[in-house]
Design an enzyme around this catalytic site. Structure first.
Site, PDB file in Angstrom:
ATOM      1  N   GLY A 278      -0.581   5.301   9.796  1.00 39.10           N
ATOM      2  CA  GLY A 278      -1.042   6.533  10.008  1.00 39.10           C
ATOM      3  C   GLY A 278      -1.406   6.543   8.804  1.00 39.10           C
ATOM      4  N   HIS A 279      -0.998   6.806   7.244  1.00 32.08           N
ATOM      5  CA  HIS A 279      -0.928   7.023   5.680  1.00 32.08           C
ATOM      6  C   HIS A 279      -1.968   5.849   5.007  1.00 32.08           C
ATOM      7  CE1 HIS A 279      -0.622   9.522   2.124  1.00 32.08           C
ATOM      8  NE2 HIS A 279       0.096   9.934   3.353  1.00 32.08           N
ATOM      9  N   PHE A 280      -3.018   5.754   5.627  1.00 31.01           N
ATOM     10  CA  PHE A 280      -4.385   6.476   5.763  1.00 31.01           C
ATOM     11  C   PHE A 280      -4.719   4.993   6.169  1.00 31.01           C
ATOM     12  CE2 PHE A 280      -3.352   9.499   3.158  1.00 31.01           C
ATOM     13  CZ  PHE A 280      -3.983  10.672   4.218  1.00 31.01           C
TER      14      PHE A 280
END
Length: 153
Positions: A56-58
């Site tokens: 999720g990052h990224f």
């Protein structure tokens, strides 16, 4: 006091820190020195594409979060502290108490190897102060001053 220069493997690190996957941020200790003149430690964190945070990052441009670089530094200070005073008892924890003057110089991504250099500065009333520098390929990516406290739980 004589000078000690030693390295630590992952099992020895796990004997000193309570952290475990996915939050153990130190893969090995290349060396540490404990002498009258200085108390320093150099640790390694290999940043893998398989880190859960990269989901999720990224996803399109993975960046290792700065807060996790600071956590890796804090874990390195914990290892240094416990090499100075001995292995913690089962009811002792080492808390990350504060951070000052944190600076991020460039992003860290998959495939990078973080070299974490920490130095003990002083201890007062159970609070220890350290400086930390994280580098990748000799280039500074983060600097900070950290304070940590050992407490009974």
């Amino acid at each position: 006091m004589t000078t000690e220069k030693k390295s630590l493997g992952i099992q020895e690190i796990m004997d000193l820190l309570p952290h475990r996957y996915p939050f153990l941020m130190v893969d090995k200790v290349e060396n540490y020195e404990i002498s009258d003149e200085r108390k320093t430690l150099r640790a390694i964190k290999n940043v893998s594409f398989n880190e859960p945070i990269f989901q999720g990052h990224f996803p399109a441009k993975p960046v290792f979060p700065g807060v996790l670089i600071l956590e890796a530094m804090a874990q390195a200070t914990g290892i240094l502290a416990f090499t100075m005073v001995g292995k913690p008892s089962p009811n002792e924890l080492y808390y990350f108490a504060s951070i000052d003057n944190a600076r991020f110089k460039r992003p860290v991504g998959p495939g990078d190897q973080l070299v974490l250099d920490v130095e003990f500065l002083k201890e007062r009333r159970g609070i220890a102060k350290f400086t930390g520098v994280a580098t990748v390929n000799g280039e500074v990516v983060c600097t900070a001053e950290l304070m940590c406290a050992k407490r009974e739980v």
